[in-house]
Design a protein around this motif. Structure first.
Motif, PDB file in Angstrom:
ATOM      1  N   ALA A 169       1.434  -1.255  -0.072  1.00  0.00           N
ATOM      2  CA  ALA A 169      -0.166   0.496   0.068  1.00  0.00           C
ATOM      3  C   ALA A 169       0.622   1.205   0.133  1.00  0.00           C
ATOM      4  N   SER A 170       1.970   1.035   0.712  1.00  0.00           N
ATOM      5  CA  SER A 170       2.610   2.629   0.401  1.00  0.00           C
ATOM      6  C   SER A 170       4.120   1.735   0.513  1.00  0.00           C
ATOM      7  N   LEU A 171       5.439   3.082   0.317  1.00  0.00           N
ATOM      8  CA  LEU A 171       6.790   2.582   0.483  1.00  0.00           C
ATOM      9  C   LEU A 171       7.586   3.809   0.329  1.00  0.00           C
ATOM     10  N   ALA A 172       8.845   3.708   1.682  1.00  0.00           N
ATOM     11  CA  ALA A 172       9.159   4.767   1.811  1.00  0.00           C
ATOM     12  C   ALA A 172      10.311   4.230   2.061  1.00  0.00           C
ATOM     13  N   PHE A 173      11.829   5.501   1.822  1.00  0.00           N
ATOM     14  CA  PHE A 173      13.279   4.810   1.839  1.00  0.00           C
ATOM     15  C   PHE A 173      13.499   6.151   2.771  1.00  0.00           C
ATOM     16  N   SER A 174      14.327   5.609   4.022  1.00  0.00           N
ATOM     17  CA  SER A 174      14.982   5.940   4.555  1.00  0.00           C
ATOM     18  C   SER A 174      15.880   7.354   4.551  1.00  0.00           C
ATOM     19  N   SER A 175      16.263   8.683   4.944  1.00  0.00           N
ATOM     20  CA  SER A 175      16.728   9.905   4.245  1.00  0.00           C
ATOM     21  C   SER A 175      18.476   9.194   4.371  1.00  0.00           C
ATOM     22  N   ASP A 176      18.472   8.518   4.553  1.00  0.00           N
ATOM     23  CA  ASP A 176      20.416   8.658   4.294  1.00  0.00           C
ATOM     24  C   ASP A 176      20.479   6.861   3.035  1.00  0.00           C
ATOM     25  N   GLY A 177      19.028   6.038   2.657  1.00  0.00           N
ATOM     26  CA  GLY A 177      19.154   5.365   1.582  1.00  0.00           C
ATOM     27  C   GLY A 177      19.678   3.649   2.213  1.00  0.00           C
ATOM     28  N   ARG A 178      19.339   3.838   3.105  1.00  0.00           N
ATOM     29  CA  ARG A 178      19.866   2.180   3.587  1.00  0.00           C
ATOM     30  C   ARG A 178      18.578   1.595   4.278  1.00  0.00           C
ATOM     31  N   HIS A 179      17.291   1.872   3.934  1.00  0.00           N
ATOM     32  CA  HIS A 179      15.825   1.193   4.641  1.00  0.00           C
ATOM     33  C   HIS A 179      15.210   1.975   3.943  1.00  0.00           C
ATOM     34  N   LEU A 180      14.025   0.466   3.717  1.00  0.00           N
ATOM     35  CA  LEU A 180      13.046   1.046   2.858  1.00  0.00           C
ATOM     36  C   LEU A 180      11.387  -0.071   3.473  1.00  0.00           C
ATOM     37  N   ALA A 181      10.945   1.687   4.077  1.00  0.00           N
ATOM     38  CA  ALA A 181       9.818   0.992   4.933  1.00  0.00           C
ATOM     39  C   ALA A 181       8.505   0.197   3.704  1.00  0.00           C
ATOM     40  N   ILE A 182       8.219  -1.041   3.511  1.00  0.00           N
ATOM     41  CA  ILE A 182       6.928  -1.570   2.959  1.00  0.00           C
ATOM     42  C   ILE A 182       5.614  -1.433   3.851  1.00  0.00           C
ATOM     43  N   ALA A 183       4.649  -1.371   3.336  1.00  0.00           N
ATOM     44  CA  ALA A 183       3.062  -1.275   4.215  1.00  0.00           C
ATOM     45  C   ALA A 183       2.360  -3.205   3.218  1.00  0.00           C
ATOM     46  N   ALA A 184       2.670  -3.582   3.875  1.00  0.00           N
ATOM     47  CA  ALA A 184       1.864  -4.525   3.372  1.00  0.00           C
ATOM     48  C   ALA A 184       0.313  -4.415   4.287  1.00  0.00           C
ATOM     49  N   SER A 185      -0.538  -3.965   3.347  1.00  0.00           N
ATOM     50  CA  SER A 185      -2.282  -3.744   3.765  1.00  0.00           C
ATOM     51  C   SER A 185      -3.244  -3.797   2.580  1.00  0.00           C
ATOM     52  N   TYR A 186      -3.949  -4.692   2.384  1.00  0.00           N
ATOM     53  CA  TYR A 186      -5.328  -4.950   1.811  1.00  0.00           C
ATOM     54  C   TYR A 186      -5.435  -3.822   1.151  1.00  0.00           C
ATOM     55  N   THR A 187      -5.724  -3.124  -0.192  1.00  0.00           N
ATOM     56  CA  THR A 187      -6.298  -2.305  -1.100  1.00  0.00           C
ATOM     57  C   THR A 187      -7.382  -2.868  -1.602  1.00  0.00           C
ATOM     58  N   TYR A 188      -7.570  -3.703  -1.314  1.00  0.00           N
ATOM     59  CA  TYR A 188      -9.507  -4.208  -1.480  1.00  0.00           C
ATOM     60  C   TYR A 188      -9.041  -4.781  -3.477  1.00  0.00           C
ATOM     61  N   GLU A 189      -8.578  -4.556  -4.278  1.00  0.00           N
ATOM     62  CA  GLU A 189      -8.478  -4.716  -5.209  1.00  0.00           C
ATOM     63  C   GLU A 189      -9.540  -6.033  -5.802  1.00  0.00           C
ATOM     64  N   GLU A 190      -9.676  -6.620  -4.961  1.00  0.00           N
ATOM     65  CA  GLU A 190     -10.452  -7.381  -5.364  1.00  0.00           C
ATOM     66  C   GLU A 190     -11.277  -8.327  -4.495  1.00  0.00           C
ATOM     67  N   GLY A 191     -12.104  -6.855  -3.638  1.00  0.00           N
ATOM     68  CA  GLY A 191     -13.064  -6.384  -3.576  1.00  0.00           C
ATOM     69  C   GLY A 191     -12.794  -7.349  -1.545  1.00  0.00           C
ATOM     70  N   ASP A 192     -14.048  -7.121  -1.046  1.00  0.00           N
ATOM     71  CA  ASP A 192     -14.279  -6.723   0.207  1.00  0.00           C
ATOM     72  C   ASP A 192     -13.783  -8.807   0.527  1.00  0.00           C
ATOM     73  N   LYS A 193     -12.461  -9.000   0.782  1.00  0.00           N
ATOM     74  CA  LYS A 193     -12.346 -10.748   1.438  1.00  0.00           C
ATOM     75  C   LYS A 193     -11.308 -11.186   2.457  1.00  0.00           C
ATOM     76  N   ASP A 194     -11.690 -11.628   3.253  1.00  0.00           N
ATOM     77  CA  ASP A 194     -10.501 -12.034   4.479  1.00  0.00           C
ATOM     78  C   ASP A 194      -8.741 -12.174   3.982  1.00  0.00           C
ATOM     79  N   HIS A 195      -8.638 -11.141   4.623  1.00  0.00           N
ATOM     80  CA  HIS A 195      -7.417 -10.841   4.395  1.00  0.00           C
ATOM     81  C   HIS A 195      -6.264 -10.730   5.233  1.00  0.00           C
ATOM     82  N   PRO A 196      -4.971 -11.042   5.245  1.00  0.00           N
ATOM     83  CA  PRO A 196      -4.163 -11.164   6.369  1.00  0.00           C
ATOM     84  C   PRO A 196      -3.061  -9.513   7.146  1.00  0.00           C
ATOM     85  N   PRO A 197      -3.268 -10.173   7.759  1.00  0.00           N
ATOM     86  CA  PRO A 197      -3.511  -8.119   9.097  1.00  0.00           C
ATOM     87  C   PRO A 197      -2.258  -7.373   8.720  1.00  0.00           C
ATOM     88  N   ASP A 198      -2.547  -6.518   8.934  1.00  0.00           N
ATOM     89  CA  ASP A 198      -1.701  -5.207   8.018  1.00  0.00           C
ATOM     90  C   ASP A 198      -0.042  -5.318   9.637  1.00  0.00           C
TER      91      ASP A 198
END
Length: 332
Positions: free
Chosen positions: A282-311
């Motif tokens: 759902a979202s991405l962000a690099f740290s200011s020094d470029g050494r880390h990447l934050a990756i938000a795994a969060s269902y964005t409902y492209e397949e409609g309302d269904k059971d999905h893994p936790p955020d």
């Protein structure tokens, strides 16, 4: 995904992560906004949640200010807030006529820009008692904002894209139609101020340049990504997230397929790809020094309302080979 290179943040949001953002300073602090009505602050090194700010309704976006002391947020309660991450206090900068979809801080101008479903882009001087400094009507709902220097890009419904110099909001510098045929999902400005990326719900990314000259416009292009064959059927996923690396100028994309790719835009090559995240990115962000990447795994409902893994928010430690541009082939 290598456990040595990646870990999950403790205490993630519980419903629909809308944004992850790193501080602009060397200390890797991260904020995350979500549909569970909170903005959370994390110390990435300690893997610890430091603070949580509760809002009246789902929070659609957040960003850091000039330093790691302040952050900003906006969402479905129509309010724009400044959050003091040190004292845990907050105050309202303004109230808009519909949901605040995007917030972006411009350090050079010392202004906060917001884009709203009320069809406005507004600027706030966060130091002033009467914070709102300008209100610019737009032709459609604003879906995404980003900025580089004094240049602000607003992507809207109906494929409208307006480019502004925030020192003069009376008229956009450029009025554009998106190069992508379907709804814009994300915008990211190049750090050198030459152009921007846009992504759509239909698995494409466009690389655009501000210079209107024919020579510069000949450089723009679009490409397909975040597509897969599922049970023999070609499946197209939205590209939900875009982020530029702060040093190398490569960029990352995250999609509804649960994958992240890093691209060398100048040489039109993919640098690396990580797949197998538990749900949509759902979202991405690099740290200011470029050494880390934050990756938000969060269902964005492209397949409609269904059971999905936790955020979940993953923090990935990057190797140079993960993000450095590809060398052109000899003779190119």
């Amino acid at each position: 995904m290598s456990q040595a290179k990646e870990f999950e943040l403790a205490g993630p949001p519980t419903d629909g992560i809308t944004r992850v953002a790193f501080s602009r300073t060397a200390d890797p602090l991260l904020i995350a906004s979500s549909w569970d009505r909170h903005v959370r602050l994390y110390d990435v090194v300690a893997n610890q949640q430091l603070a949580r700010f509760e809002h009246r309704a789902p929070v659609l976006d957040c960003c850091f200010g000039e330093d790691q002391r302040h952050a900003f947020s906006g969402g479905l309660d129509r309010r724009v807030r400044i959050l003091d991450l040190t004292t845990k206090d907050e105050r309202e900068l303004g109230k808009q006529d519909d949901a605040v979809r995007s917030v972006v801080y411009l350090p050079q101008a010392q202004l906060l820009a917001t884009g709203s479903w009320d069809k406005t882009v507004r600027l706030y001087d966060t130091r002033a008692a009467t914070a709102e400094t300008s209100r610019t009507e737009q032709p459609a709902k604003v879906f995404a904002l980003d900025a580089a220097g004094y240049t602000l890009v607003a992507a809207m419904a109906e494929r409208h894209v307006h480019v502004y110099d925030v020192r003069n909001m009376s008229e956009p510098m450029q009025r554009r139609e998106s190069s992508l045929k379907y709804q814009t999902r994300a915008i990211a400005c190049m750090h050198d101020g030459e152009g921007y990326l846009s992504s759509s719900i239909e698995g494409r990314v466009a690389v655009e340049f501000f210079d209107p000259s024919p020579k510069s416009q000949a450089r723009k292009y679009a490409f397909k990504c975040h597509r897969a064959t599922v049970n023999g059927v070609d499946t197209v996923y939205p590209v939900n997230a875009l982020a530029f690396h702060p040093i190398h100028g490569t960029f990352a994309t995250g999609g509804g397929d649960g994958g992240v790719s890093v691209w060398d835009g100048m040489n039109k090559k993919r640098v690396t790809m990580w797949t197998g995240y538990p749900t949509s990115v759902a979202s991405l962000a690099f740290s200011s020094d470029g050494r880390h990447l934050a990756i938000a795994a969060s269902y964005t409902y492209e397949e409609g309302d269904k059971d999905h893994p936790p955020d979940t928010i993953f923090i990935r430690t990057l190797e140079d080979s993960d993000i450095r541009p590809k060398r052109p082939a000899p003779g190119k």
